[in-house]
Design a protein around this motif. Structure first.
Motif, PDB file in Angstrom:
ATOM      1  N   SER A 158       0.814  -1.176  -0.007  1.00  0.00           N
ATOM      2  CA  SER A 158      -0.054   0.020  -0.056  1.00  0.00           C
ATOM      3  C   SER A 158       0.885   1.214  -0.050  1.00  0.00           C
ATOM      4  CB  SER A 158      -0.794   0.010   1.083  1.00  0.00           C
ATOM      5  OG  SER A 158      -0.324  -0.005   2.531  1.00  0.00           O
ATOM      6  N   GLY A 159       2.143   1.179  -0.136  1.00  0.00           N
ATOM      7  CA  GLY A 159       2.917   2.405  -0.375  1.00  0.00           C
ATOM      8  C   GLY A 159       3.159   2.958   1.161  1.00  0.00           C
ATOM      9  N   GLY A 160       2.823   2.297   1.969  1.00  0.00           N
ATOM     10  CA  GLY A 160       2.795   2.987   3.424  1.00  0.00           C
ATOM     11  C   GLY A 160       1.571   3.461   4.024  1.00  0.00           C
ATOM     12  N   ALA A 161       0.645   3.197   3.244  1.00  0.00           N
ATOM     13  CA  ALA A 161      -0.831   3.971   3.636  1.00  0.00           C
ATOM     14  C   ALA A 161      -1.243   3.036   4.926  1.00  0.00           C
ATOM     15  CB  ALA A 161      -1.933   3.626   2.467  1.00  0.00           C
ATOM     16  N   PHE A 162      -0.757   1.969   5.328  1.00  0.00           N
ATOM     17  CA  PHE A 162      -1.030   1.294   6.436  1.00  0.00           C
ATOM     18  C   PHE A 162       0.364   0.797   7.000  1.00  0.00           C
ATOM     19  CE2 PHE A 162      -0.790  -2.888   8.775  1.00  0.00           C
ATOM     20  CZ  PHE A 162      -1.805  -2.513   9.589  1.00  0.00           C
ATOM     21  N   SER A 163       0.307   1.002   8.435  1.00  0.00           N
ATOM     22  CA  SER A 163       1.510   0.613   9.074  1.00  0.00           C
ATOM     23  C   SER A 163       1.341   0.242  10.519  1.00  0.00           C
ATOM     24  CB  SER A 163       2.336   2.022   9.324  1.00  0.00           C
ATOM     25  OG  SER A 163       3.224   1.756  10.236  1.00  0.00           O
ATOM     26  N   PRO A 164       1.995  -0.766  10.965  1.00  0.00           N
ATOM     27  CA  PRO A 164       1.701  -1.528  12.456  1.00  0.00           C
ATOM     28  C   PRO A 164       2.202  -0.446  13.513  1.00  0.00           C
ATOM     29  CG  PRO A 164       3.548  -2.648  11.318  1.00  0.00           C
ATOM     30  CD  PRO A 164       3.074  -1.599  10.122  1.00  0.00           C
TER      31      PRO A 164
END
Lengths: 418, 231
Positions: B79-85
C-alpha cells in the motif's frame, strides 16, 4: 515507495517510555543459557497447555522442541504456538524417541495433561531426570496425590507444582504483611470465584467428547473444589500451615443442565480447631466479581483481586511504619492501602503512584519461579509436599459435596505419606 | 478491544457449539492480551518497552505475533505505506486487532469442527463460512443503508470469507492516522475489503481509508465506498 520497520526505527520506538520494574525479569535465562538455549517439552495441548506455550514462545533462551498430546486434535493448536516443535502422540512416544536420540529429549518438562493422568505421566517422566513443572492440583484422589509425593521424593527430581499464588509477587507481599502481624489475629478467609462458562471442551468427534470433558466426570476430577478452589485453599495452607478439622459443603447445578453430574455451583466451608473458617463460593453460572479473596484479621483485611491487592485497616489498628509511603484508594465503602510488590524500589523511582495492577500474568510469574529454580539454582516455589494439603482440601471438599455435606477431617487426611 | 464480538454458530449439537464458542471467545481474549498496547502484560507492550531500553537486549517474538507482523508488513509494502503497524514510533496493532482475533477464533471453531459460522467484531470486521442456517444460503452482510449494497460471504470451512470495513471519519472525530505524514485522515470514503482473512481485510480497509488509489473500484452514492478484493 516501500515502508518497513527497521531496527533503528524499532530501537527508537517509545524512547520516552519508562521501564516498569514490576515485570518479571527473565534476563537470567539468557545470561545462564546463552545462545544455546534450553530445550523444553510441553505435555498436553488443551487450554492450559496452550497458555503455557503462549508464554514460553516469548521467553528468551527457552526453546519448545516437543509437544505431546494423546488427542491428535489438540496438537494443531499446539503447533500454531510452537511450529518448530516436533509433535508426539503422548509422553510415552516422546520418551521413546528421546531414548533413541537424546537430542530429541528436553531439559525441562511442562505437564498440562488432565489431573487424573498426573500420576502415570510422572511415573514415566521421573526416571528421565529433568525438572518438571506440574499443573495444579497434584491429583484427583488422595491415593494418587500420595503416590506422586512418594515417587517425587524418592526420585530427587525437582517438581514445581503450579499453585500460582506462591509466585504471585502481590501475594508474597501480602503474606509478609500478614505473617508480620499486619492484620493481627486471623479470623478467616472468604474466597469468591465466578466465571460463567460451561467448563466443557468441544470436540469435532463425539467419541472424544467424554475424554476431553474429564473435568465433568466425578470419577476423574474433584470438580470445582479440586480444580478451582484448591488454588485458593493453597493460600490458607501457605499462610498458616495448620490443617482444617471439618468441611461443610454443598453443590448444585444452577445453569448447565446438560446431563453433567458435577455441580456448576459450590459452597465450601472449612473449619480449623482454633475457630478460623475458610468460606469458598465458586460458580460457573455467573461471572460477577470474578475471583477475589479476603483475608480477615482483628486489625485489618487483605483483599487480593485480579492482579491487585489492598490492606484495609481497622480504626483501632496501630500504624505500620511503611504506611506513610503507601497510596490509598477507595474500594466500595472502604479506604484501602494499595499493596505493591517492590514498593521500596518503586518509591525510589518515584513511581509509587503508577498503576497498582500487577504487570503480568500469574502464569508468567510461575514460569519465572520454575525456570529460576532450573537454571539459576533458585528455591522450588511449590514442591509436591507443599502442594499436597491444598490438593487434599480440594478432594475432601468434593467428597463432602458428593456425600452428606459434612466431613470430619482427620490428621491422616493431610499426611502426604501414611 | 473495547468492542463487542458476536458469534453465530450453526450445528446440531448445542452443548458442543457452546463449548466451541467459549474456546473461540478465549482466543479473542488471548489476542487482546497479546496485541493490546494498553495492557502492560501484552507482548506488544513488552516489545515497545524493550525497544526503548537503554541496553539493547535480544528480543524473542512468538510465532503468532511474527505471523501478524508479516501480514502487516506485506500490506504496508503493497500500500506504499498507507497502512503501518506502528504509530508514533510504537507498535500499534489496533488497525488489525479485531481481524486477528476473528482469524484465531475461526481457527478454534474449525478445530472444533463447526461447519457454519458468522463472526464479527464491532460490526466492522466480519468472518464467515458455511451457510446462513435460516436461509440455507451463504451468509450475507448488508452495508450501511446509504449504500444499500450487500456482500455475500461464501467462504468454506477451509477458506473463510472475511470482510473489513473502515468507516469514514468526519472532522469531529478523526481516528486514523496517515502513517506517511503523521496527520489524521479526514475522508468521507468508507472502505470495504473482501479477503481470505480478517487480518488482511482489516489492514487493507485501514489502508484504503488513507489512500483510495489502491481500490479496485468505487461506488459514489451518499456515502462513497471504495472496494478491494484481496486474494
Amino acid at each position: 515507495m516501500t515502508h518497513s520497520f527497521n531496527r533503528r526505527e524499532f530501537m527508537s520506538a517509545a524512547s520516552g517510555m519508562a521501564a516498569v520494574s514490576l515485570l518479571p525479569d527473565f534476563s537470567f535465562l539468557s545470561s545462564h543459557l546463552g545462545a544455546v538455549g534450553m530445550p523444553v517439552a510441553v505435555l498436553g495441548c488443551g487450554k492450559r497447555g496452550r497458555q503455557i506455550l503462549d508464554e514460553l514462545a516469548t521467553l528468551p533462551a527457552v526453546e519448545v522442541i516437543a509437544i505431546a498430546d494423546v488427542d491428535s486434535g489438540r496438537i494443531k493448536g499446539g503447533k500454531r504456538r510452537a511450529p518448530q516443535a516436533k509433535s508426539y502422540s503422548g509422553h510415552l512416544e516422546l520418551l521413546a524417541a528421546a531414548k533413541k536420540d537424546p537430542s530429541l529429549g528436553p531439559n525441562a518438562w511442562f505437564v498440562a495433561t488432565p489431573t487424573h493422568t498426573h500420576r502415570a505421566v510422572l511415573e514415566a517422566l521421573l526416571p528421565y531426570g529433568s525438572p518438571i513443572f506440574l499443573e495444579a492440583p497434584l491429583a484427583h484422589t488422595l491415593e494418587d496425590a500420595r503416590a506422586i509425593v512418594k515417587m517425587v521424593e524418592e526420585s530427587g527430581v525437582p517438581v514445581h507444582v503450579g499453585f500460582e499464588q506462591r509466585t504471585n509477587p502481590l501475594f508474597v507481599r501480602a503474606r509478609a504483611i500478614i505473617r508480620s502481624g499486619g492484620i493481627r489475629d486471623m479470623i478467616g478467609i472468604s474466597a469468591h470465584w465466578h466465571d460463567k462458562t460451561s467448563w466443557r471442551a468441544s470436540s469435532p468427534d463425539p467419541a472424544r467428547e467424554k475424554a476431553r470433558n474429564w473435568k465433568l466426570n466425578p470419577l476423574l476430577a474433584a470438580g470445582l473444589s479440586g480444580e478451582v478452589c484448591s488454588h485458593d485453599f493453597d493460600i490458607m495452607c501457605w499462610l498458616t500451615r495448620k490443617r482444617p478439622t471439618r468441611v461443610m459443603a454443598s453443590g448444585a447445578t444452577r445453569l448447565h443442565r446438560d446431563g453433567r453430574s458435577t455441580p456448576d455451583t459450590v459452597q465450601l466451608s472449612f473449619n480449623w480447631k482454633n475457630g478460623i473458617r475458610f468460606d469458598h463460593e465458586a460458580t460457573l453460572a455467573n461471572s460477577f466479581g470474578g475471583n477475589y479473596i479476603d483475608i480477615f484479621g482483628t486489625h485489618g483485611t487483605v483483599r487480593l483481586s485480579d492482579g491487585q491487592a489492598w490492606l484495609f485497616k481497622e480504626d483501632d489498628a496501630a500504624t505500620l511504619g511503611w504506611e506513610v509511603y503507601a497510596t490509598r484508594e477507595q474500594v466500595q465503602n472502604d479506604n484501602g492501602i494499595i499493596l505493591r510488590a517492590d514498593a521500596t524500589k518503586l518509591a525510589k523511582q518515584g513511581k509509587l503512584n503508577e498503576s497498582s495492577k500487577m504487570q503480568d500474568s500469574l502464569l508468567r510469574y510461575a514460569l519465572k519461579g520454575f525456570l529460576g529454580m532450573v537454571v539459576d539454582a533458585g528455591a522450588n516455589p511449590c514442591t509436591v509436599v507443599d502442594a499436597y494439603p491444598a490438593t487434599a482440601m480440594g478432594i475432601l471438599g468434593s467428597q463432602a459435596i458428593q456425600g452428606d455435606g459434612v466431613l470430619a477431617l482427620e490428621a491422616d487426611n493431610f499426611a502426604a505419606s501414611l | 478491544m473495547r468492542t463487542r464480538f458476536e458469534l453465530v454458530l450453526a450445528g446440531k449439537r448445542l452443548e458442543h457449539l457452546r463449548a466451541a464458542g467459549e474456546e473461540a471467545i478465549a482466543e479473542i481474549q488471548a489476542t487482546e492480551l497479546q496485541l493490546s498496547r494498553f495492557l502492560p502484560q501484552s507482548e506488544v507492550s513488552r516489545l515497545n518497552r524493550q525497544s526503548s531500553s537503554a541496553e539493547p537486549i535480544a528480543l524473542k517474538l512468538s510465532s503468532r505475533l511474527q505471523k501478524v507482523l508479516r501480514v502487516c508488513r506485506a500490506v504496508q509494502s503493497e500500500s506504499g505505506g498507507a497502512f503501518s503497524p506502528m504509530t508514533q514510533q510504537r507498535f500499534d496493532l489496533g488497525g488489525v486487532g479485531k481481524g486477528v482475533a476473528l482469524d484465531r477464533a475461526a481457527e478454534a471453531l474449525q478445530d472444533a469442527g463447526v461447519e457454519s459460522a458468522f463472526l464479527h467484531g464491532g460490526a466492522s470486521s466480519v468472518l464467515a463460512w458455511g451457510s446462513d442456517y435460516s436461509t440455507g444460503k451463504p451468509w450475507r452482510v448488508t452495508l450501511p443503508q446509504a449504500c444499500g449494497a450487500s456482500v455475500e460471504l461464501n467462504g468454506s470451512m477451509f477458506c473463510p470469507a472475511a470482510l473489513g470495513v473502515s468507516s469514514p471519519s468526519g472532522q469531529e472525530n478523526p481516528h486514523i492516522i496517515d502513517p506517511r505524514t503523521g496527520d489524521f485522515v479526514i475522508t468521507q470514503h468508507c472502505a470495504v475489503v473482501r479477503a481470505v482473512s480478517a487480518t488482511l481485510a482489516d489492514a487493507w480497509a485501514t489502508a484504503l481509508v488513507v489512500d483510495q488509489s489502491f481500490a479496485d473500484c468505487s461506488n459514489e452514492t451518499t456515502i462513497p465506498f471504495v472496494w478491494k478484493i484481496c486474494s
